[in-house]
Design an enzyme around this catalytic site. Structure first.
Site, PDB file in Angstrom:
ATOM      1  CE  LYS A 102       2.931  10.633   1.995  1.00  0.00           C
ATOM      2  NZ  LYS A 102       2.809  10.872   0.690  1.00  0.00           N
ATOM      3  CE  LYS A 161      -3.862  -2.198   1.914  1.00  0.00           C
ATOM      4  NZ  LYS A 161      -5.492  -2.061   1.455  1.00  0.00           N
TER       5      LYS A 161
HETATM    6  N1  LIG Z   1     -16.279  -2.165   2.365  1.00  0.00           N
HETATM    7  C1  LIG Z   1     -15.807  -3.297   2.443  1.00  0.00           C
HETATM    8  N2  LIG Z   1     -16.825  -4.221   2.464  1.00  0.00           N
HETATM    9  C2  LIG Z   1     -16.591  -5.427   2.625  1.00  0.00           C
HETATM   10  N3  LIG Z   1     -15.265  -6.364   2.860  1.00  0.00           N
HETATM   11  C3  LIG Z   1     -14.369  -4.978   2.757  1.00  0.00           C
HETATM   12  C4  LIG Z   1     -14.477  -3.752   2.539  1.00  0.00           C
HETATM   13  N4  LIG Z   1     -13.267  -3.079   2.771  1.00  0.00           N
HETATM   14  C5  LIG Z   1     -12.419  -3.943   2.749  1.00  0.00           C
HETATM   15  N5  LIG Z   1     -13.077  -5.201   3.011  1.00  0.00           N
HETATM   16  C6  LIG Z   1     -12.310  -6.407   3.156  1.00  0.00           C
HETATM   17  O1  LIG Z   1     -11.463  -6.394   4.060  1.00  0.00           O
HETATM   18  C7  LIG Z   1     -10.236  -7.072   3.990  1.00  0.00           C
HETATM   19  C8  LIG Z   1      -9.292  -5.960   4.495  1.00  0.00           C
HETATM   20  O2  LIG Z   1      -9.394  -4.965   3.533  1.00  0.00           O
HETATM   21  P1  LIG Z   1      -8.331  -3.567   3.581  1.00  0.00           P
HETATM   22  O3  LIG Z   1      -7.627  -3.556   5.056  1.00  0.00           O
HETATM   23  O4  LIG Z   1      -7.342  -3.524   2.523  1.00  0.00           O
HETATM   24  O5  LIG Z   1      -9.499  -2.720   3.645  1.00  0.00           O
HETATM   25  P2  LIG Z   1      -9.733  -1.270   2.889  1.00  0.00           P
HETATM   26  O6  LIG Z   1     -10.683  -0.309   3.749  1.00  0.00           O
HETATM   27  O7  LIG Z   1      -9.929  -1.262   1.514  1.00  0.00           O
HETATM   28  O8  LIG Z   1      -8.236  -0.703   2.943  1.00  0.00           O
HETATM   29  P3  LIG Z   1      -7.323   0.556   2.023  1.00  0.00           P
HETATM   30  O9  LIG Z   1      -8.318   1.458   1.635  1.00  0.00           O
HETATM   31  O10 LIG Z   1      -6.160   0.827   2.993  1.00  0.00           O
HETATM   32  O11 LIG Z   1      -6.995  -0.300   0.737  1.00  0.00           O
HETATM   33  C9  LIG Z   1     -10.026  -7.397   2.729  1.00  0.00           C
HETATM   34  O12 LIG Z   1     -10.298  -8.763   2.613  1.00  0.00           O
HETATM   35  C10 LIG Z   1     -11.093  -6.519   2.125  1.00  0.00           C
HETATM   36  O13 LIG Z   1     -11.857  -7.398   0.940  1.00  0.00           O
HETATM   37  O1  LIG Z   2      -5.908  -5.744   3.056  1.00  0.00           O
HETATM   38  P1  LIG Z   2      -5.988  -6.151   1.644  1.00  0.00           P
HETATM   39  O2  LIG Z   2      -5.478  -4.913   0.809  1.00  0.00           O
HETATM   40  O3  LIG Z   2      -7.259  -6.634   1.171  1.00  0.00           O
HETATM   41  O4  LIG Z   2      -5.044  -7.378   1.680  1.00  0.00           O
HETATM   42  C1  LIG Z   2      -4.267  -7.947   1.054  1.00  0.00           C
HETATM   43  O5  LIG Z   2      -4.790  -9.007   0.502  1.00  0.00           O
HETATM   44  C2  LIG Z   2      -3.989  -9.673  -0.871  1.00  0.00           C
HETATM   45  C3  LIG Z   2      -4.939 -10.693  -1.156  1.00  0.00           C
HETATM   46  O6  LIG Z   2      -5.245 -11.865  -0.280  1.00  0.00           O
HETATM   47  C4  LIG Z   2      -4.578 -11.246  -2.524  1.00  0.00           C
HETATM   48  O7  LIG Z   2      -3.306 -11.897  -2.530  1.00  0.00           O
HETATM   49  C5  LIG Z   2      -2.649 -10.104  -0.100  1.00  0.00           C
HETATM   50  O8  LIG Z   2      -1.898 -10.740  -1.008  1.00  0.00           O
HETATM   51  C6  LIG Z   2      -2.014  -9.040   0.613  1.00  0.00           C
HETATM   52  O9  LIG Z   2      -0.826  -9.308   1.322  1.00  0.00           O
HETATM   53  C7  LIG Z   2      -2.858  -8.331   1.581  1.00  0.00           C
HETATM   54  O10 LIG Z   2      -3.353  -9.243   2.777  1.00  0.00           O
END
Ligand SMILES: Nc1ncnc2c1ncn2[C@@H]1O[C@H](COP(=O)(O)OP(=O)(O)OP(=O)(O)O)[C@@H](O)[C@H]1O
Ligand SMILES: O=P(O)(O)O[C@@H]1O[C@H]([C@H](O)CO)[C@@H](O)[C@H](O)[C@@H]1O
Length: 164
Positions: free
Chosen positions: A74, A71
């Site tokens: 930052k 990501k």
């Molecule tokens: N709005 C949402 N609804 C359902 N599942 C979600 C949502 N946002 C994230 N997830 C799920 O939660 C898990 C962790 O996601 P992540 O921490 O990347 O969330 P994010 O809010 O999209 O973060 P970022 O904005 O930093 O990318 C992933 O498996 C993702 O599919």
């Molecule tokens: O929080 P995120 O960005 O949904 O997590 C990532 O998911 C990836 C996903 O499982 C596809 O491979 C993973 O590779 C990555 O390391 C983060 O956990």
């Protein structure tokens, strides 16, 4: 289960031993992974749905170094242990494990859960880990997505509100 919620942040080897014990006792083990930097209602809806697919929910939490790879420099805002502890404080997550790779493939090959899930922002055929889960006899499921909520949006709102 540990006495305090923080006790359930395990190493991969400890988690594997615990999974063997749980599966022998007839429990269905669900796994997911992610960054979970600032927890929001989309995450909670998704974790609840994941937990309801089985008896035990384990979350693989990206290490701080692997968040930077995925990501950008930052991130994360919150440290790996704090992200893992916040997840353990919810009523949906039973265990957390921190992993240091770009993807959870190596961790999934050690743990061998019954079900691996990701949110609706992913497609099963595009997940690099689908192969290893299915090789080990597990199932991959994609859950629903809550629109208009993400950690990035929360950070952008804070920047907007507090900028001079
Ligand atoms: N709005 C949402 N609804 C359902 N599942 C979600 C949502 N946002 C994230 N997830 C799920 O939660 C898990 C962790 O996601 P992540 O921490 O990347 O969330 P994010 O809010 O999209 O973060 P970022 O904005 O930093 O990318 C992933 O498996 C993702 O599919
Ligand atoms: O929080 P995120 O960005 O949904 O997590 C990532 O998911 C990836 C996903 O499982 C596809 O491979 C993973 O590779 C990555 O390391 C983060 O956990």
């Amino acid at each position: 289960m540990g006495k305090n919620f923080k006790d359930n942040l395990l190493t991969a080897d400890e988690m594997r031993n615990e999974i063997v014990r749980l599966q022998k006792a007839g429990k269905k083990v669900v796994f997911t992974n992610g960054v979970f930097d600032i927890l929001h209602v989309g995450h909670l809806t998704y974790l609840e749905e994941a937990r309801n697919l089985g008896d035990i929910l384990i979350v693989g939490v990206n290490s701080d170094a692997s968040v930077k790879v995925n990501k950008g420099d930052k991130r994360p805002i919150n440290s790996e242990t704090n992200r893992a502890f916040v997840l353990l404080g919810t009523k949906f997550v039973d265990y957390t494990v921190i992993f240091n790779e770009k993807t959870p493939e190596k961790l999934l090959d050690i743990l061998k859960p019954d079900i691996h899930v990701k949110g609706g922002d992913y497609r099963k055929k595009d997940l690099p880990e689908t192969k290893v889960v299915e090789k080990n006899g597990g199932e991959v499921k994609i859950l629903s997505f809550v629109d208009n909520i993400s950690t990035t949006e929360i950070i952008n709102k804070i920047i907007e509100v507090y900028k001079k």
